[in-house]
Every structure is written in C-alpha cells, then in structure tokens.
Design a protein around this motif. Sequence first.
Motif, mmCIF file in Angstrom:
data_model
loop_
_atom_site.group_PDB
_atom_site.id
_atom_site.type_symbol
_atom_site.label_atom_id
_atom_site.label_comp_id
_atom_site.label_asym_id
_atom_site.label_seq_id
_atom_site.Cartn_x
_atom_site.Cartn_y
_atom_site.Cartn_z
ATOM 1 N N GLY A 107 -19.302 2.669 -6.206
ATOM 2 C CA GLY A 107 -19.680 3.332 -4.914
ATOM 3 C C GLY A 107 -20.683 4.696 -5.247
ATOM 4 O O GLY A 107 -21.511 4.735 -4.559
ATOM 5 N N THR A 160 -26.472 -0.205 5.291
ATOM 6 C CA THR A 160 -25.645 -0.691 4.169
ATOM 7 C C THR A 160 -24.593 0.426 3.538
ATOM 8 O O THR A 160 -23.509 0.041 3.208
ATOM 9 C CB THR A 160 -26.704 -0.953 2.849
ATOM 10 O OG1 THR A 160 -27.774 -1.837 3.272
ATOM 11 C CG2 THR A 160 -26.032 -1.306 1.801
ATOM 12 N N VAL A 195 -20.768 -0.374 3.134
ATOM 13 C CA VAL A 195 -19.894 0.171 1.812
ATOM 14 C C VAL A 195 -18.543 0.985 2.517
ATOM 15 O O VAL A 195 -17.649 0.542 1.742
ATOM 16 C CB VAL A 195 -21.029 0.783 1.000
ATOM 17 C CG1 VAL A 195 -20.212 1.380 -0.387
ATOM 18 C CG2 VAL A 195 -22.110 0.106 0.426
ATOM 19 N N LEU A 215 -10.810 -10.188 -3.371
ATOM 20 C CA LEU A 215 -11.729 -9.444 -2.227
ATOM 21 C C LEU A 215 -12.190 -8.135 -3.147
ATOM 22 O O LEU A 215 -13.321 -7.852 -2.808
ATOM 23 C CB LEU A 215 -10.876 -8.635 -1.140
ATOM 24 C CG LEU A 215 -10.372 -9.934 -0.245
ATOM 25 C CD1 LEU A 215 -9.397 -9.383 0.843
ATOM 26 C CD2 LEU A 215 -11.683 -10.642 0.481
ATOM 27 N N GLU A 216 -11.516 -7.574 -4.191
ATOM 28 C CA GLU A 216 -11.997 -6.500 -4.788
ATOM 29 C C GLU A 216 -13.087 -6.845 -5.761
ATOM 30 O O GLU A 216 -14.188 -6.353 -5.877
ATOM 31 C CB GLU A 216 -11.067 -5.626 -5.649
ATOM 32 C CG GLU A 216 -9.983 -4.977 -4.917
ATOM 33 C CD GLU A 216 -8.865 -4.263 -5.816
ATOM 34 O OE1 GLU A 216 -8.432 -3.488 -5.335
ATOM 35 O OE2 GLU A 216 -8.660 -4.999 -6.827
ATOM 36 N N PHE A 248 -10.483 -2.119 2.150
ATOM 37 C CA PHE A 248 -9.723 -2.594 0.881
ATOM 38 C C PHE A 248 -8.493 -1.476 0.609
ATOM 39 O O PHE A 248 -7.505 -1.959 -0.061
ATOM 40 C CB PHE A 248 -10.450 -2.850 -0.064
ATOM 41 C CG PHE A 248 -11.707 -3.846 0.034
ATOM 42 C CD1 PHE A 248 -11.037 -5.137 0.055
ATOM 43 C CD2 PHE A 248 -12.911 -3.960 0.025
ATOM 44 C CE1 PHE A 248 -11.835 -6.225 0.267
ATOM 45 C CE2 PHE A 248 -13.754 -4.912 0.114
ATOM 46 C CZ PHE A 248 -13.161 -6.128 0.391
ATOM 47 N N ILE A 273 -14.393 0.386 -8.469
ATOM 48 C CA ILE A 273 -15.026 0.144 -7.069
ATOM 49 C C ILE A 273 -15.690 1.622 -6.678
ATOM 50 O O ILE A 273 -16.664 1.706 -6.317
ATOM 51 C CB ILE A 273 -14.264 -0.369 -5.970
ATOM 52 C CG1 ILE A 273 -13.984 -2.108 -6.117
ATOM 53 C CG2 ILE A 273 -14.828 -0.127 -4.580
ATOM 54 C CD1 ILE A 273 -13.186 -2.720 -5.225
ATOM 55 N N ALA A 281 -20.983 -7.374 -4.770
ATOM 56 C CA ALA A 281 -21.928 -7.160 -3.723
ATOM 57 C C ALA A 281 -22.383 -5.594 -4.224
ATOM 58 O O ALA A 281 -23.628 -5.377 -3.789
ATOM 59 C CB ALA A 281 -21.036 -7.042 -2.469
ATOM 60 N N PHE A 282 -21.745 -4.802 -4.695
ATOM 61 C CA PHE A 282 -22.080 -3.453 -5.079
ATOM 62 C C PHE A 282 -22.979 -3.612 -6.362
ATOM 63 O O PHE A 282 -24.047 -2.894 -6.040
ATOM 64 C CB PHE A 282 -20.753 -2.477 -5.654
ATOM 65 C CG PHE A 282 -20.161 -1.792 -4.465
ATOM 66 C CD1 PHE A 282 -19.985 -2.324 -3.156
ATOM 67 C CD2 PHE A 282 -19.238 -0.686 -4.592
ATOM 68 C CE1 PHE A 282 -19.414 -1.776 -2.070
ATOM 69 C CE2 PHE A 282 -18.524 -0.086 -3.891
ATOM 70 C CZ PHE A 282 -18.553 -0.612 -2.356
ATOM 71 N N THR A 332 -16.435 -7.308 -3.595
ATOM 72 C CA THR A 332 -16.860 -6.118 -3.486
ATOM 73 C C THR A 332 -17.634 -5.603 -4.707
ATOM 74 O O THR A 332 -18.823 -5.082 -4.604
ATOM 75 C CB THR A 332 -15.596 -4.965 -3.014
ATOM 76 O OG1 THR A 332 -15.114 -5.512 -1.952
ATOM 77 C CG2 THR A 332 -16.452 -3.770 -2.702
ATOM 78 N N GLY A 388 -16.168 -0.967 3.916
ATOM 79 C CA GLY A 388 -15.404 -2.130 3.120
ATOM 80 C C GLY A 388 -14.516 -1.339 2.211
ATOM 81 O O GLY A 388 -13.270 -1.680 1.956
ATOM 82 N N MET A 389 -14.842 -0.003 1.414
ATOM 83 C CA MET A 389 -13.940 0.685 0.710
ATOM 84 C C MET A 389 -12.524 1.050 1.529
ATOM 85 O O MET A 389 -11.410 0.900 1.083
ATOM 86 C CB MET A 389 -14.482 2.046 0.172
ATOM 87 C CG MET A 389 -15.735 1.542 -0.723
ATOM 88 S SD MET A 389 -16.437 3.253 -1.283
ATOM 89 C CE MET A 389 -15.243 3.764 -2.228
#
Length: 393
Positions: free
Chosen positions: A59, A96, A100, A138-139, A107, A55, A145-146, A142, A103-104
Amino acid sequence: MKKKQCLKKVMLFAGISACTALPAMAADQAQQTPRLLLDVNMVLLIVIIFLLLIIGMLGFTLRASIDVYRERKKVQAANEDKGKNKGPEYLKPLLTLAAVFVGMQVFGQEDAAAVTAVPNPFTEAKVLRYILVGVIALELLTIFAFIYWIRFFTGIEELRKAHAVAKKERYKGLRTWWSRANKLKPIEEEDALDVGHSYDGIRELDNATPPWFTIAFIASIVFGIGYLWRYHVLHAAPNQYEEYEIAVTKGNLKVASYLKSKGDAVNENTVVMADAAGIEAGKKLYTANCTACHGNAGQGGVGPNLTDDYWLHGGSVKEVFKTIKLGVVEKGMMSWKDVFSAEQIAEIASYIKSIHGTNPQGAKEPQGDIYKEAAAGADSTGAAVKSDSSAAR
C-alpha cells in the motif's frame, strides 16, 4: 517522515490484532489438552498477520507510484493544449486510491472480527478455519491487485504493452515480406483464384509459383551448364574420377617416400633372422603376395621350391633378402622394394628361411646350387656347392 508514519501505523495495527487474539487463544488452550504442535488455526492467523504486513508495504509503494503517475501526467499535460479536459486523468488515480484504502479497512475489520469472535460465535474449529482460509484468499487477491496497480502507475504495464505492440509490428513486417516473396493472396481474394474444379469439396486454386522457387530452378540450370562446360568440354579441371586417381598417386608417392626413408635401417648387409612375431608377420605377407609363384607352403610352382637345400641366388637370409628386394627380372622375379618396407622384406626372408626342410607335398624338383648353413663363427653366407641338377639347368 511519511514513510516512517506509514510503517508505524502498519506495525501498530498488526500489534493490536495480535493482542486481541491472545485472550481468545489462551481461553481455547485452557479448555484443551496441552499439545506440543501449533494449532492449525493459530498457523493460519500468523499467515494472515504476515500477509497484512505485506499489504501494508505494498500500500505504501502504491501510494508512491500514484504520486509518480501524477507527476508524469502533469508533465504530459503541460505539453498538451490547455483547453483539454483534465478531469478523467485525475479522477482515475483518486478512485483507485480510495478503493485501496477502503479495501484495507474492510480486510482489517474482517481480520479483527475473525480474531475477537473466537470465544463465542465460532464454537466449531472447522468453521473458524474456513473463515481464516477465506481471509487469506482475500488478502492474496488484494496483494495481486496492488501489484497490478503498482505496475500500472509506475508505467511498467504500459511499457510491456508497447513492447508487445512493437514485437507484433516486427513480425507483421516479416509476414508481409514472406507473403510478397511467395506471391500469397489473402483469404478474401480466394474466389479470384478459383479455376472452377472441385473434388470432394476441395477447390483447385491457380496459385502463382513462388519467385524463390523459380529463381532456384533457373540457377540450377545455369550451374549445370557451367559444370558441363568446365569439366566435360574445356576439361579445365579434373572430374571426380581424375581426382580419385590423383589422390591415389599422391598417396603412393607418400608411401614410397616413407619406405625409402626407412630403407637404410635394414638392408642386405645388416639383416638378421626375425623373432617369432616377425616370422608370423612375414608368413602373412608371403601368403598374400608370394603363393602364386612359390606355392602356399613354399613347394614351388612357377618359381622354385623354397623348402629344399637348393638355391638359385643364395640361401642365406641376407641373400634371400637381396633377391626379394632387387628381384630377378630376367627370370620373372619382380623387385619388391617399392612395395614392401625393408622391415617387411626382412620378415618375408625370415619366414622363407623358417620353412626350410618342411618337405611339403607336391614339392618342385631342386633348382640351383645346394646350400648348407655355416657353423657358428663361420661366414654367415654359408657354403654353396655346385650340384648336378644345376649343371643340367
């Protein structure tokens, strides 16, 4: 520099998470019996840390793709009218990017809670396992989504949609051409084609005959007229029966040429008795071609008896070979040199010599001169003696 700082932050976060989890794992292992296998929760925790690294890298890539997206939009905006509102174009990347980072952070907090809360809040191993599995899920979401956002900001998704639209337009043109070629009407015009007949709810429509069918039908008529005129009126080319006869004639000429080329190998001066295999082959040829005149066992019929001592044209293998090859036209014996090869004639002659003295039933009366085989060293043609029966004939 920005890349190195981002990677350092990701590695620092992963190290803090691992260090926080070590005391809890040590306390838990102290209460349990030592095992050689890793605990399931430990494996899930390792997976969580690994996904966090992914992630973090995604990112960083996403931030770079957002920068690329901004630069591309700036270039597009410079080419457009300056009076247009640019707020929405900049608002979407900012929102966006904020989502991001939020969200990071969320998590990261959930993962830290899952690691530090092991000793007291999660006394049941299964409950902790479910929490860890949920964090992994969830990861993964993510990560997906990324990946989508990276595709969007780098223009990959836009390019894919453009290709899909172009492909649709291409097939649309093909469908339009097929509709024109078949004079197809859209479903909206179906009522105009209704002739008023309905059978069990099935309506009869007056659809036009496709042009390609009409063209093919007319072309078949034109071809039929041309075929009839060429083959049956002008006779400018051979029909199928004549072509067959021509092919057979050519085949016979090739066979005759082959037999002629092989004829010098064996002739009436060099022929000798064949071996057992040659005699057997001669028997088959004799049975298929000679029994009508000389009988199936050589007993004679229309032709003379071939098993006795009397011969009309000589009884040696050379003389028999010559008689078969050249024939005796005045007595109805055809020449077989154009039918059989020299080797085949030699095999037939050898078979005829092999049945001498068999005395089959119904044998015909003797004809010609008596023939006796010469002794070893004598003339191979043998000796022929005039008989009374030949004098009578």
